[in-house]
Design a protein around this motif. Structure first.
Motif, short mmCIF file in Angstrom:
data_model
loop_
_atom_site.label_atom_id
_atom_site.label_comp_id
_atom_site.label_asym_id
_atom_site.label_seq_id
_atom_site.Cartn_x
_atom_site.Cartn_y
_atom_site.Cartn_z
N GLY A 330 -0.31 -18.69 18.40
CA GLY A 330 0.95 -19.11 17.80
C GLY A 330 0.84 -20.42 17.05
N GLU A 333 -1.34 -19.01 13.49
CA GLU A 333 -0.99 -17.83 12.70
C GLU A 333 0.24 -18.03 11.83
OE1 GLU A 333 -0.74 -14.38 15.17
OE2 GLU A 333 -2.91 -14.10 15.19
N GLY A 334 0.92 -19.17 11.97
CA GLY A 334 2.06 -19.46 11.11
C GLY A 334 1.62 -19.75 9.68
N HIS A 335 2.58 -19.84 8.79
CA HIS A 335 2.28 -20.10 7.38
C HIS A 335 1.88 -21.56 7.17
CE1 HIS A 335 3.71 -16.24 5.56
NE2 HIS A 335 4.27 -16.16 6.74
N ARG A 342 -1.77 -18.41 5.51
CA ARG A 342 -1.65 -18.76 6.92
C ARG A 342 -2.37 -20.07 7.19
NH1 ARG A 342 2.01 -15.31 9.61
NH2 ARG A 342 1.84 -13.25 8.66
N THR A 371 3.16 -28.07 12.35
CA THR A 371 2.86 -26.65 12.11
C THR A 371 4.14 -25.83 11.96
OG1 THR A 371 2.72 -26.19 14.50
CG2 THR A 371 0.68 -26.79 13.36
N GLN A 372 5.16 -26.17 12.72
CA GLN A 372 6.42 -25.43 12.60
C GLN A 372 7.14 -25.74 11.30
OE1 GLN A 372 8.43 -26.36 16.36
NE2 GLN A 372 7.86 -24.33 17.09
N ASN A 375 5.41 -23.68 8.72
CA ASN A 375 5.70 -22.26 8.90
C ASN A 375 7.12 -21.91 8.45
OD1 ASN A 375 5.25 -19.55 9.85
ND2 ASN A 375 6.46 -20.08 11.66
N ARG A 378 8.86 -18.44 9.30
CA ARG A 378 8.46 -17.14 8.72
C ARG A 378 7.63 -16.30 9.67
NH1 ARG A 378 6.90 -19.95 3.05
NH2 ARG A 378 6.10 -21.44 4.59
N HIS A 379 6.97 -16.93 10.62
CA HIS A 379 6.18 -16.18 11.61
C HIS A 379 6.58 -16.68 13.00
CE1 HIS A 379 2.82 -14.11 13.52
NE2 HIS A 379 2.55 -15.23 14.16
N THR A 380 6.89 -15.75 13.89
CA THR A 380 7.31 -16.15 15.23
C THR A 380 6.32 -15.61 16.26
OG1 THR A 380 8.72 -14.18 15.41
CG2 THR A 380 9.75 -16.21 14.62
N ASP A 381 5.85 -16.50 17.09
CA ASP A 381 4.96 -16.12 18.18
C ASP A 381 5.02 -17.22 19.23
OD1 ASP A 381 3.18 -14.76 19.72
OD2 ASP A 381 1.44 -15.01 18.42
#
Length: 393
Positions: A330, A333-335, A342, A371-372, A375, A378-381
């Motif tokens: 997590g 793997e975010g943008h 990525r 990092t958030q 991101n 756009r990507h949630t984990d």
């Protein structure tokens, strides 16, 4: 059909669904609504089936419901509509001779009732407003209760997924962070732990159960507790991973869940770190010279090929001072600030070296925040980070 009176644009708009098969009664209700002064959008349907279809198409604030419809009559109609649209206020319209019908309808879930022939514009105005207000209040109360229950469940899961490290004599600074992938979500299947064994070595694990939600979280808690018990019982390396895989296979039931994990043993006296990777990525080493990913042998994730796992040890020499960071995907793997790219490990390393020095907790918080921000949702984990800092100088 949709109608709307000429009122001030700043007033609330009530989306009203009238379920009435008598054209004369439907016309009267429409005229009364115009006389109320409410700002509304009115849609009329003549059967319960058509009303259900309308409710499925979009939100409705208030349903004015006749209890005698061609395809359903009585309080069953109230129960059916509440099941389709639980957050819409339902106002039942009864006949003069149906003294008990209104009370029965409210017991079945209606917010209020009106008696045909005894309704004027003022009464209809108050009834619609109060019914919608009560419905919205009930919804807010239910959401608040759900949030409280979710918070309590998160606390229980946190105790299982994010335990207190067991450290006796070790001088290593341990920093842990965990964030669920979705806002207001329960914790997922990521887990981590750190214990100091009777051998004086520091043992750490970071893992990631596939999927999200309570099933993944429950399995993550189970694996984390199993790892701690097995490590304190003297199990190490491949033998430990084989036992964890057996436990995963037994506890996942019929669900197609698997788990990646990284095992690390830190020996400060020998200045080495021993890694075993089961489908997990390598940790990061940070020193005064910068940060880099540690090369290590890879093995298959737990639960992918039971009894076929072959996990090799990688021994890494450590500098006198530094930090090891283990994390779940997590974090990477975010943008990276663009729509297509990525962050990945290379971007994470650049970000770590760009951030100003800080104590370990503040540094990890800043790293996650950056990092958030890149991101942008756009990507949630789920995201778990474990950092070990030492200085033997």
């Amino acid at each position: 059909m949709t109608d709307s009176p000429d009122v001030a644009p700043g007033e609330a708009v009530y989306r009203i669904l009238l379920v009435e098969d008598d054209e004369g009664d439907a016309l009267i209700v429409g005229e009364l609504l115009h006389d109320t002064g409410l700002r509304f959008e009115l849609t009329t349907r003549t059967t319960l089936a058509a009303a259900r279809a309308e409710l499925a198409r979009g939100p409705i604030d208030c349903v004015l419901l006749d209890l005698h419809l061609p395809d359903m009559a009585g309080t069953d109609a109230v129960t059916t509509l509440r099941g389709v649209a639980p957050h819409a206020a339902v106002i039942v319209m009864t006949g003069l001779s149906e003294a008990q019908a209104g009370a029965d309808a409210m017991a079945a879930g209606a917010q209020d009732y009106l008696v045909k022939g005894k309704v004027d514009a003022d009464l209809l105005h108050r009834t619609v407003r109060y019914a919608v207000y009560r419905s919205r209040t009930e919804r807010a109360s239910a959401e608040a209760q759900a949030a409280r229950l979710r918070a309590e469940e998160n606390v229980r899961l946190e105790r299982g997924l994010l335990p207190q490290p067991i450290l006796d004599t070790s001088t290593v600074t341990v920093t842990t962070r965990y964030l669920p992938g979705a806002e207001r979500a329960l914790l997922g299947g990521d887990f981590l732990d750190v214990v100091e064994g009777d051998d004086g070595l520091l043992h750490a694990v970071v893992g990631d159960v596939s999927g999200h939600g309570p099933d993944a979280a429950a399995l993550g808690v189970c694996l984390r507790i199993a790892w701690r018990a097995l490590v304190l019982g003297g199990h190490r390396g491949p033998a430990l991973l084989h036992l964890m895989e057996r436990i995963l296979h037994a506890e996942r039931g019929g669900l197609p869940l698997f788990a990646t994990c990284a095992l690390l043993t830190l020996d400060q006296e020998a200045a080495t770190a021993t890694l075993h990777l089961a489908g997990h990525h390598e940790p990061l080493l940070t020193t005064d010279e910068g940060s880099r990913q540690l090369p290590a042998a890879h093995g298959v994730a737990l639960g992918v090929a039971p009894k076929l796992g072959n996990w090799h040890a990688t021994v890494i020499p450590l500098p006198p001072s530094g930090a090891l960071t283990l994390y779940t995907d997590g974090l990477t793997e975010g943008h990276n600030g663009t729509a297509a790219g990525r962050l990945e490990v290379a971007g994470l390393l650049e970000l770590i070296d760009r951030l100003p020095p800080a104590d370990p907790g503040a540094f990890v918080d800043r790293l996650i925040e950056e990092t958030q921000t890149l991101n942008a949702g756009r990507h949630t984990d789920d995201l778990a980070v474990l950092r070990l800092d030492w200085d033997s100088r």
